[in-house]
Design an enzyme around this catalytic site. Structure first.
Site, PDB file in Angstrom:
ATOM      1  N   THR A 153      24.167  46.301  65.788  1.00  0.00           N
ATOM      2  CA  THR A 153      25.471  46.480  65.124  1.00  0.00           C
ATOM      3  C   THR A 153      25.247  47.203  63.789  1.00  0.00           C
ATOM      4  OG1 THR A 153      25.387  44.245  64.190  1.00  0.00           O
ATOM      5  CG2 THR A 153      26.614  44.532  66.233  1.00  0.00           C
ATOM      6  N   LYS A 179      18.227  41.818  67.480  1.00  0.00           N
ATOM      7  CA  LYS A 179      19.136  42.522  66.575  1.00  0.00           C
ATOM      8  C   LYS A 179      19.553  41.535  65.494  1.00  0.00           C
ATOM      9  CE  LYS A 179      23.021  42.636  66.136  1.00  0.00           C
ATOM     10  NZ  LYS A 179      24.038  41.955  65.237  1.00  0.00           N
ATOM     11  N   THR A 190      18.201  33.317  65.430  1.00  0.00           N
ATOM     12  CA  THR A 190      19.023  34.324  64.780  1.00  0.00           C
ATOM     13  C   THR A 190      19.858  35.052  65.809  1.00  0.00           C
ATOM     14  OG1 THR A 190      19.074  36.107  63.221  1.00  0.00           O
ATOM     15  CG2 THR A 190      17.506  36.322  65.000  1.00  0.00           C
ATOM     16  N   GLU A 277      20.562  43.748  55.587  1.00  0.00           N
ATOM     17  CA  GLU A 277      21.558  44.650  55.013  1.00  0.00           C
ATOM     18  C   GLU A 277      21.212  44.992  53.568  1.00  0.00           C
ATOM     19  OE1 GLU A 277      25.299  43.557  57.906  1.00  0.00           O
ATOM     20  OE2 GLU A 277      25.161  42.590  55.960  1.00  0.00           O
ATOM     21  N   ASN A 401      28.900  45.323  53.317  1.00  0.00           N
ATOM     22  CA  ASN A 401      29.753  44.193  53.654  1.00  0.00           C
ATOM     23  C   ASN A 401      31.153  44.271  53.097  1.00  0.00           C
ATOM     24  OD1 ASN A 401      28.245  42.358  55.394  1.00  0.00           O
ATOM     25  ND2 ASN A 401      26.738  42.588  53.754  1.00  0.00           N
ATOM     26  N   THR A 406      36.511  48.145  57.476  1.00  0.00           N
ATOM     27  CA  THR A 406      37.615  48.833  56.788  1.00  0.00           C
ATOM     28  C   THR A 406      37.515  50.340  56.977  1.00  0.00           C
ATOM     29  OG1 THR A 406      36.338  48.852  54.759  1.00  0.00           O
ATOM     30  CG2 THR A 406      37.886  47.053  55.061  1.00  0.00           C
TER      31      THR A 406
END
EC number: 2.3.1.35
Lengths: 406, 406
Positions: A153, A179, A190, A277, A401, A406
């Site tokens: 993702t 992932k 996870t 991230e 994030n 959005t």
């Protein structure tokens, strides 16, 4: 922004496992988003799942199906987590399995569903149903690289690992992919890891092996403290070697297999952290001489989750007071701060609860400027050691994030 | 980047309290960094302090001195926290008190020291000693605004509040100031708050009053989950009204005073959150129908600390799955997710554990686009309500904390 090494070496096929990947168009067109694993009859499957009380529909259905029938398929979609979707989500997860099973003349319970992506939206069932025949048509033993891409993702790169060992003239292969990049503080497993082997292992023994390997790998990593609703770590053993079935944890072959599966899972787990991230650092937080594993992990996770420690790491700033403050608030009973030592790699920064005598900013800065480092806290109140792996907290984490969806 | 209202109204002097502020040059020149509060004889003082095991030297000395003598001074320096400084740090904190007391012919134990700033560096004792006479020379009852500035570090604005009430013809005044912006997850009290009143209150009653007011204010806020080593919240009662001493919590005047002190402390605590590092939102996280206060706070803090919830708020993105996932991992036993409702102000986003039927993205977005909002989780498993206040997690937080000290 991933840190350090990517997946190592080629991903070796595992006898008895075929994989099909397709672009179903679940969230975006032309993106690999649907992955099917097919196993030969006789394959044993084990799984560990999220402890989040809001566990997603596919997690509930996977658990249920595992207990009802011999698993022949795992089916994984990205782009939609099918979590927070209530009764309709459960029906959709079951329907996915039924559609897949129907294509191969099997029972719905012989498929286990997995989903990852946005929480709270219903699965686009027609899109998935239309993709399944394409994934089935693509089934092939050499599709591990494709699958490693197909389950991603927000990850920036695929994560996979293969290891082999010889035993009594037979070659045992362990190949896995994973992932995960955000919402990473697994508690059981996870977000999505799939490991397979051609070894032959009785199911209860396989489950025990997975639990043990998981405890030292996926249960020791954190990116942002957010335990996902969809975490699952699966292990399949196809039994395609000529060796007898492992039916006890008290055997030499069990120990060999556990070691190899643990290595593969640790590499996958660390790969998830390396691709955390916004990660610019890969950090081991080790705690030595703790009174118990719980104590060691309480201290390690308090440091690993501290936004102030994580932002100091981003800046390559030692700021050891933030580490010390995190140790102090980690909740240990009667913590004697005067006994605590802290090291950054081989540089001692705290001795007996205060700045180490020979410490210099230059020496500390040299360590935290590295992409990879170890923060080691020595509590001097017992003999237990443990460690977790984490990342820093960068602008990129916020960007990812605050912009996702959005 | 502070959110919403600043300090409200003028800060009223409190009979029996004088304040002196100077620029000692502790970290930077020409910055107010040393503040002295002087109290009339007979003043009673109460305090609550950090629960961090690594509590700073001044916290240890303030606790000690409070128990040894009648407090006549508080002395606060910024620019250096005097934490993680071992025996020398304790000696420096005592020396600060001794130097101040000597200037006024008092005992060292009659002064309580407080420090805030970088952890792990020794206090610049000569700089402080040279500043003290200037602070003493500046003592005046009207220096509250000056003091509110003099205790700041990364704060972007001063925080103060005054309230008055009448009782039997006498005017009771409560005036307080606070500082704090990062490393904010108080556990007992947040980083430095000073509240005073001209009421007359016996010490054990004053301590009880402070504890109660603190529980509903500074112990209900979080910016980044990092409990500081230096947190202190102090309350002084000078007894300069003509009213008799409050010697019991079971009196009408006690209840009036508690209400007013609580209001002042809540406003100060919320001002700390509003000025939280990088804050672009001021968020109340309320939990209703919990089984206990512990449950309510576990859920509220898990949401308030979730980096994923906080970054979604920054983006004005509802992303309610992140809120739901945080509730799910908050550790409640036997959590029945099918009973949970979640609201953003007056918009229901989750009903019975899944997306509320009438919910639209537009309605949710309208709420999270506001600077101030309430996330309300209704657990439907008891009758206890509680709430905490927090901020979002923005680029500015990273910038501040990755650049502080460098």
């Amino acid at each position: 922004m991933a840190v350090g090494q990517g997946p190592t070496g080629p991903l070796l096929p595992v006898d008895g496992v075929s994989i099909g990947v397709c672009c179903a168009g679940i969230k975006k067109p032309n993106r690999r988003d649907l992955v099917v694993f097919q196993f030969v009859p006789g394959t044993r499957v084990a799984g560990v799942f999220t402890t989040n009380a809001f566990c997603a529909a596919p997690v509930q259905v996977a658990r249920e199906h595992m207990s009802q029938a011999e698993t022949r398929f795992w089916v994984v979609n990205t782009g939609n987590a099918n979590a927070g979707t209530g009764a309709r989500g459960l029906a959709d997860a079951r329907e996915t399995c039924a559609r897949l099973a129907a294509l191969k003349g099997l029972e719905p319970e012989q498929a286990l569903p997995f989903s990852t992506g946005v929480i709270g939206e219903y699965l686009p069932m027609e899109t998935i149903a239309n993709g399944l025949p394409n994934a089935i048509a693509a089934l092939h033993p050499d599709n591990w690289e494709e699958a490693a891409h197909g389950i991603l993702t927000t990850d920036t790169r695929p994560k996979g690992c293969s290891r082999q060992f010889e035993y009594q003239g037979e070659t045992i292969t362990v190949t896995g992919i994973a992932k995960g990049s955000g919402m990473i503080k697994p508690n059981m497993a996870t977000m999505l890891a799939y490991v397979t082997t051609n070894a032959s292992v009785a199911q209860p023994v396989l489950q025990e092996l997975l639990k043990t390997a998981n405890e030292g790998s996926f249960n020791r990593i954190t990116v942002d403290s957010d335990t996902s609703t969809n975490d699952a770590c699966m292990l399949a053993a196809t039994g395609k070697t000529g060796l007898p079935e492992i039916d006890s944890t008290d055997s030499e072959l069990y120990r060999h297999l556990l070691k190899t599966v643990s290595e593969v899972m640790l590499e996958l787990a660390q790969a998830v952290v390396r691709d955390g991230e916004g990660a610019t650092k890969f950090v081991e937080v080790a705690v030595d001489k703790a009174g118990s594993t719980e104590e060691a992990l309480a201290v390690a996770y308090t440091i690993a989750h501290s936004p102030l420690v994580k932002t100091a790491l981003t800046a390559s700033d030692v700021n050891w007071g933030r580490i010390l403050a995190a140790v102090g608030r980690s909740g240990l009973d009667n913590l004697d701060v005067d006994k605590i030592d802290i090291w950054l790699d081989d540089v001692q920064i705290v001795a007996g609860g205060e700045r180490a005598p020979g410490y210099t900013e230059e020496a500390g800065s040299a360590v935290v400027s590295q992409e990879e480092l170890t923060i080691r806290v020595i509590l001097n109140r017992g003999n237990v050691s443990d460690q977790v792996w984490t990342t820093d907290l960068s602008h990129e984490y916020i960007r990812i994030n605050a912009e996702y969806r959005t």
